[in-house]
Design a protein around this motif. Structure first.
Motif, short mmCIF file in Angstrom:
data_model
loop_
_atom_site.label_atom_id
_atom_site.label_comp_id
_atom_site.label_asym_id
_atom_site.label_seq_id
_atom_site.Cartn_x
_atom_site.Cartn_y
_atom_site.Cartn_z
N GLN A 177 19.71 -82.66 -114.21
CA GLN A 177 18.68 -82.75 -113.18
C GLN A 177 18.87 -84.00 -112.32
OE1 GLN A 177 15.46 -82.29 -116.09
NE2 GLN A 177 14.59 -80.73 -114.74
N ILE A 178 19.20 -85.11 -112.96
CA ILE A 178 19.45 -86.36 -112.23
C ILE A 178 20.65 -86.17 -111.30
CG2 ILE A 178 20.08 -88.80 -112.43
CD1 ILE A 178 18.66 -88.71 -115.23
N THR A 179 21.71 -85.59 -111.85
CA THR A 179 22.91 -85.33 -111.07
C THR A 179 22.60 -84.48 -109.84
OG1 THR A 179 24.30 -85.48 -113.03
CG2 THR A 179 25.20 -84.26 -111.19
N THR A 180 21.86 -83.40 -110.04
CA THR A 180 21.54 -82.48 -108.95
C THR A 180 20.60 -83.09 -107.93
OG1 THR A 180 21.85 -80.61 -110.44
CG2 THR A 180 20.58 -80.20 -108.44
N GLU A 181 19.51 -83.66 -108.38
CA GLU A 181 18.49 -84.16 -107.47
C GLU A 181 18.95 -85.39 -106.68
OE1 GLU A 181 15.54 -82.83 -106.48
OE2 GLU A 181 16.28 -81.11 -107.61
N LEU A 182 19.75 -86.25 -107.30
CA LEU A 182 20.20 -87.46 -106.60
C LEU A 182 21.60 -87.31 -106.01
CD1 LEU A 182 18.83 -90.23 -109.01
CD2 LEU A 182 17.74 -89.21 -106.99
N ALA A 183 22.21 -86.15 -106.20
CA ALA A 183 23.55 -85.87 -105.67
C ALA A 183 24.55 -86.94 -106.10
CB ALA A 183 23.52 -85.72 -104.15
N ILE A 184 24.56 -87.21 -107.41
CA ILE A 184 25.46 -88.21 -108.01
C ILE A 184 26.36 -87.49 -109.00
CG2 ILE A 184 25.54 -90.34 -109.37
CD1 ILE A 184 24.08 -90.84 -106.81
N ASN A 185 27.60 -87.96 -109.14
CA ASN A 185 28.50 -87.26 -110.06
C ASN A 185 28.10 -87.48 -111.51
OD1 ASN A 185 30.21 -89.27 -111.47
ND2 ASN A 185 30.92 -89.78 -109.41
N LYS A 186 28.45 -86.50 -112.32
CA LYS A 186 28.06 -86.45 -113.73
C LYS A 186 28.55 -87.66 -114.53
CE LYS A 186 29.60 -83.22 -116.74
NZ LYS A 186 29.82 -81.88 -117.30
N GLY A 187 29.76 -88.12 -114.25
CA GLY A 187 30.32 -89.25 -114.99
C GLY A 187 29.52 -90.52 -114.77
N LEU A 188 29.14 -90.78 -113.52
CA LEU A 188 28.35 -91.97 -113.21
C LEU A 188 26.98 -91.89 -113.88
CD1 LEU A 188 27.91 -94.65 -111.73
CD2 LEU A 188 27.18 -93.33 -109.74
N VAL A 189 26.35 -90.73 -113.81
CA VAL A 189 25.04 -90.56 -114.44
C VAL A 189 25.15 -90.83 -115.94
CG1 VAL A 189 23.20 -88.91 -115.01
CG2 VAL A 189 24.11 -89.03 -112.68
N SER A 190 26.16 -90.29 -116.57
CA SER A 190 26.36 -90.48 -118.01
C SER A 190 26.54 -91.96 -118.36
CB SER A 190 27.56 -89.67 -118.49
OG SER A 190 27.76 -89.86 -119.86
N ARG A 191 27.39 -92.64 -117.61
CA ARG A 191 27.61 -94.08 -117.87
C ARG A 191 26.33 -94.89 -117.69
NH1 ARG A 191 32.15 -92.81 -115.02
NH2 ARG A 191 31.38 -93.74 -113.08
N GLU A 192 25.61 -94.60 -116.62
CA GLU A 192 24.39 -95.36 -116.34
C GLU A 192 23.28 -95.03 -117.33
OE1 GLU A 192 24.27 -97.97 -114.47
OE2 GLU A 192 26.29 -97.61 -113.71
N MET A 193 23.21 -93.78 -117.81
CA MET A 193 22.20 -93.44 -118.82
C MET A 193 22.48 -94.21 -120.11
SD MET A 193 19.92 -91.56 -117.51
CE MET A 193 20.25 -92.53 -116.05
N THR A 194 23.75 -94.35 -120.46
CA THR A 194 24.11 -95.14 -121.65
C THR A 194 23.70 -96.59 -121.45
OG1 THR A 194 25.94 -93.66 -122.19
CG2 THR A 194 26.03 -95.89 -123.10
N ARG A 195 23.99 -97.14 -120.29
CA ARG A 195 23.62 -98.53 -119.99
C ARG A 195 22.10 -98.71 -120.06
NH1 ARG A 195 26.22 -100.67 -114.86
NH2 ARG A 195 27.86 -101.17 -116.32
N LEU A 196 21.36 -97.80 -119.43
CA LEU A 196 19.89 -97.89 -119.42
C LEU A 196 19.30 -97.71 -120.82
CD1 LEU A 196 19.10 -95.95 -116.13
CD2 LEU A 196 18.87 -98.42 -116.51
N GLU A 197 19.89 -96.82 -121.60
CA GLU A 197 19.41 -96.62 -122.97
C GLU A 197 19.70 -97.85 -123.83
OE1 GLU A 197 19.42 -93.14 -126.32
OE2 GLU A 197 21.34 -93.58 -125.37
N ASN A 198 20.90 -98.40 -123.74
CA ASN A 198 21.24 -99.59 -124.51
C ASN A 198 20.36 -100.78 -124.16
OD1 ASN A 198 23.22 -98.21 -125.89
ND2 ASN A 198 24.88 -98.93 -124.58
N ALA A 199 19.89 -100.83 -122.91
CA ALA A 199 19.03 -101.93 -122.47
C ALA A 199 17.55 -101.66 -122.79
CB ALA A 199 19.21 -102.15 -120.97
#
Length: 144
Positions: free
Chosen positions: A51-73
């Motif tokens: 949903q994040i990928t689709t709604e913000l028009a961002i590629n899946k790899g970037l979303v995955s990396r940033e979700m990991t960063r946000l979760e770790n923080a």
């Protein structure tokens, strides 16, 4: 009118706002890019990375990396869907909600500077036109 320049103006606005937002942000592990993810997540009860990928028009790899960063923080949590092992639900944490307040204040202050001489009515028209164009541009999503 040279409509080709629309892309130039929109891209320049985006880059300038990203740079200004990065300069103002002092939250650990938050940058202008993942701040937008965090705001999107805060506006929903829970979302999937798709949903994040689709709604913000961002590629899946970037979303995955940033979700990991946000979760770790500690800004978001991710929980696998009990019925679909391929899906993971992303939810905002109290720390994430507090960060969103700061992010919104920064973004509002930046927009206030840019829109200082623009009437509320003109801002509303501008907003509605951009929202409409964004919706229409979703026809390009199948090209990804």
């Amino acid at each position: 009118m040279d409509t080709i320049k629309l892309g130039k103006f929109i891209g320049a606005l985006q880059r300038r706002f990203q740079t200004a937002t990065n300069r103002e942000l002092t939250l650990p592990e938050i940058n202008a890019s993942n701040a937008n993810f965090l705001l999107f997540i805060s506006e929903h009860d829970r979302v999937t990375a798709k949903q994040i990928t689709t709604e913000l028009a961002i590629n899946k790899g970037l979303v995955s990396r940033e979700m990991t960063r946000l979760e770790n923080a500690g800004y978001v949590t991710r929980v696998p869907d009990a019925t679909d092992r391929r899906a993971t639900w992303v939810s905002i944490t109290p720390k994430g909600l507090t960060a969103c307040e700061t992010i919104r204040q920064i973004k509002q202050a930046l927009w206030d500077q840019v829109l200082v001489d623009t009437s509320a009515a003109d801002v509303e028209v501008f907003f509605n036109q951009l929202a409409s164009l964004s919706e229409r541009a979703k026809v390009f999503d199948h090209l990804q």
